[in-house]
Design a protein around this motif. Structure first.
Motif, short mmCIF file in Angstrom:
data_model
loop_
_atom_site.label_atom_id
_atom_site.label_comp_id
_atom_site.label_asym_id
_atom_site.label_seq_id
_atom_site.Cartn_x
_atom_site.Cartn_y
_atom_site.Cartn_z
N LEU A 27 0.96 -1.18 0.12
CA LEU A 27 -0.16 0.00 -0.09
C LEU A 27 1.00 1.19 0.02
O LEU A 27 2.22 1.36 0.43
CB LEU A 27 -0.86 -0.02 1.39
N PRO A 28 0.45 2.39 -0.62
CA PRO A 28 1.10 3.80 -0.42
C PRO A 28 1.26 3.87 1.17
O PRO A 28 0.47 3.53 1.91
CB PRO A 28 0.03 4.68 -0.97
N LYS A 29 2.67 4.52 1.20
CA LYS A 29 2.90 4.75 2.50
C LYS A 29 2.01 5.32 3.62
O LYS A 29 2.10 4.80 4.96
CB LYS A 29 4.32 5.60 2.45
N PRO A 30 1.37 6.58 3.38
CA PRO A 30 0.53 6.86 4.25
C PRO A 30 -0.64 6.07 4.50
O PRO A 30 -1.09 5.81 5.81
CB PRO A 30 -0.23 8.37 3.60
N LEU A 31 -1.08 5.34 3.72
CA LEU A 31 -2.18 4.14 4.04
C LEU A 31 -1.73 3.00 4.74
O LEU A 31 -2.36 2.51 5.55
CB LEU A 31 -2.78 3.98 2.54
N LYS A 32 -0.63 2.62 4.21
CA LYS A 32 0.12 1.36 5.11
C LYS A 32 0.22 2.01 6.52
O LYS A 32 -0.11 0.98 7.53
CB LYS A 32 1.54 1.19 4.38
N LEU A 46 -5.98 0.59 -6.79
CA LEU A 46 -5.38 1.96 -6.10
C LEU A 46 -4.29 2.44 -6.73
O LEU A 46 -4.30 3.84 -7.14
CB LEU A 46 -5.42 1.54 -4.66
N TRP A 47 -3.18 1.95 -7.01
CA TRP A 47 -1.98 2.18 -7.60
C TRP A 47 -2.66 2.78 -9.15
O TRP A 47 -1.94 3.86 -9.43
CB TRP A 47 -0.87 1.12 -7.52
N THR A 48 -3.17 2.38 -9.70
CA THR A 48 -3.50 2.45 -11.09
C THR A 48 -4.18 3.77 -11.20
O THR A 48 -4.04 4.75 -11.74
CB THR A 48 -4.51 1.44 -12.02
N GLU A 49 -5.23 3.99 -10.14
CA GLU A 49 -5.84 5.35 -10.04
C GLU A 49 -4.98 6.32 -9.81
O GLU A 49 -5.03 7.60 -10.36
CB GLU A 49 -7.00 5.12 -9.06
N GLU A 50 -4.03 6.28 -8.75
CA GLU A 50 -3.13 7.30 -8.55
C GLU A 50 -2.24 7.57 -9.79
O GLU A 50 -1.65 8.68 -9.70
CB GLU A 50 -2.21 6.39 -7.10
N LEU A 51 -1.79 6.67 -10.45
CA LEU A 51 -0.93 6.78 -11.51
C LEU A 51 -1.54 7.83 -12.44
O LEU A 51 -0.96 8.87 -12.97
CB LEU A 51 -0.64 5.60 -12.23
N LYS A 52 -2.75 7.61 -12.61
CA LYS A 52 -3.80 8.36 -13.71
C LYS A 52 -3.78 9.94 -13.02
O LYS A 52 -3.72 10.81 -13.78
CB LYS A 52 -5.19 7.99 -13.74
N ILE A 53 -3.91 9.96 -11.61
CA ILE A 53 -4.00 11.30 -11.00
C ILE A 53 -2.74 12.03 -11.06
O ILE A 53 -2.66 13.23 -11.53
CB ILE A 53 -4.19 11.22 -9.52
#
Length: 466
Positions: A177-182, A443-450
């Motif tokens: 998971l992304p660090k803040p969420l982890k 989740l990572w795919t959506e963050e990449l688009k952003i």
């Protein structure tokens, strides 16, 4: 693969056959623009259509159970949709302001339900007083164990057997998971384990109610299921205060059938308990066509919050964002800046060190403001208050902060691509974890688009300075 009931399938095949006949009768017409648009519309319609599941035994039993409690829904029906899974489909066209659902109080599972049950006497005498959340979790575990003997069985049967919140994910998946969420996921798991451990003495006090060992009934896995059920599905009720409970807010209510409604960030509804009708009511603020999925909105949450609290990721979520930590914030700033500690201190004092993000519309105002303050030259430092008020100090400061923002964005894009590759490799190796890994991948795919959208916006802003 799209599944259709017999009637829908017949209609679908008829329309496809009709199109094919058009193609053989007129080759030019069949290959024309109008025909292509018609085929695309037909495909999209069939692709998004829900498959009615009201015929399934568990929903038949739930409907009977609800009817006994004076609720019978004429507008919605259980269905399965591509993308969102199980939800509720409209049987009619819903107009703006129309009542979606009105669930009587007798259908709600609240702490009132628990107090009136066989657990009530044990809760009333327990010291220190239990939290409302623990009371609900205990009731759910006990009723689930009761099986056919439970009055709430028809509702329990349609609840998820397992959840995909981070507290339920395997440790190796949480690590992705992304660090803040982890960090939040690990903290949440620690709190939940402590909550369970501190509740064991109360569970032991319930021994007279069961023939089996309470340790086997109130296991951590059973407790985790109950906690996730309340955390992901409960609706909000006006706070109540009872002496037998602790001071924690008593605001939870489980709402059978109503909780089949899925979340969409694009809809607006009016929801709440009506004290006059004694029903939990939801009205739509926008219209909904017949046979479409009916949504509610859990709130303006970003995808990391949705995954943490509810166990899913919303595609094209307008509230989705990528968080920038303090360490990344200063990653590309000169280490020789003697005023850096003071700048960081100012940002902390004025609450500009948290919630710094990239979104669909680029870097947030908070992120750019923090970078502008950090990029102040020594002779500009006295102007830091103006920066926090949104004033422009110099073109150099503006350009430097945009350059740093672009470097941070590019760093995140590289990191995100690397994580997507890692998740992809794990999906090939860890077949048993594929569902959990797919969720993280989404989740990572959506963050990449952003991030890609933000990079484009930053590039345009930088161009304005050249």
């Amino acid at each position: 693969m799209i599944q259709l009931d017999r009637k829908a399938k017949k209609c679908f095949l008829f329309q496809i056959g009709h199109l094919n006949r058009n193609c053989t009768c007129s080759m030019k017409k069949g290959r024309g623009r109008t025909s292509r648009i018609r085929r695309r519309k037909l495909f999209r319609s069939s692709e998004s259509r829900g498959v009615n599941e009201s015929y399934k035994p568990e929903f038949i039993e739930l409907k009977k159970w609800l009817k006994e409690r004076k609720f019978e829904d004429m507008n919605l029906t259980p269905a399965r949709f591509p993308g969102t899974g199980r939800g509720l489909m409209s049987k009619i066209s819903l107009q703006e302001g129309q009542m979606i659902i009105s669930l009587p109080e007798s259908c709600l599972l609240t702490t009132d339900t628990v107090i009136r049950s066989y657990l009530g006497a044990y809760i009333a005498k327990w010291q220190p007083p239990l939290s409302p959340l623990l009371a609900l979790c205990t009731f759910l575990v006990a009723e689930k164990h009761a099986g056919d003997r439970s009055v709430w069985k028809p509702y329990l049967e349609v609840l998820p057997k397992a959840y995909t919140c981070p507290v339920c994910l395997e440790p190796e998946v949480v690590d992705l998971l992304p660090k803040p969420l982890k960090a939040k996921a690990r903290e949440q798991r620690t709190r939940l384990q402590a909550f369970f451990t501190s509740s064991r003495d109360f569970f032991s006090s319930l021994r007279p109610l069961f023939s089996e060992a309470v340790e086997s009934i109130f296991s951590y896995s059973a407790f985790l299921w109950a906690w996730c059920t309340v955390n992901t599905r409960a609706v909000y009720m006006k706070p109540r205060r009872r002496r037998c409970f602790s001071a924690e807010p008593d605001t939870y209510a489980l709402a059978p059938y109503l909780d089949l409604l899925n979340h969409s960030p694009d809809v607006q509804v009016q929801a709440g308990f009506n004290e006059e009708t004694r029903c939990y009511e939801i009205r739509t603020v926008s219209s909904c066509r017949k046979h479409e999925e009916v949504f509610i909105c859990y709130g303006p949450h970003d995808n990391q919050r949705l995954l943490l609290e509810y166990g899913f990721v919303s595609i094209h979520n307008p509230h989705a964002c990528v968080y920038v930590s303090k360490d990344i914030l200063v990653k590309y700033l000169p280490s020789t800046d003697k005023q850096m500690k003071k700048k960081i201190s100012i940002l902390k004092d004025h609450d500009f060190i948290e919630n710094l993000t990239f979104g669909w519309d680029g870097p947030s105002w908070r992120l750019l403001t923090a970078l502008k303050l950090l990029c102040l030259e020594a002779e500009e430092f006295t102007c830091w208050k103006k920066v926090l008020l949104g004033e422009i100090i110099s073109d150099t400061n503006e350009k430097t902060s945009l350059d740093i923002a672009q470097k941070i964005c590019c760093y995140f894009i590289e990191e995100t691509n690397a994580m997507l590759q890692k998740v992809s490799r794990m999906k090939a190796e860890e077949i048993a974890l594929i569902n959990q890994l797919t969720l993280v991948e989404t989740l990572w795919t959506e963050e990449l688009k952003i991030l890609q959208a933000s990079a484009g916006i930053l590039n345009n802003l930088q161009t304005a300075f050249t």
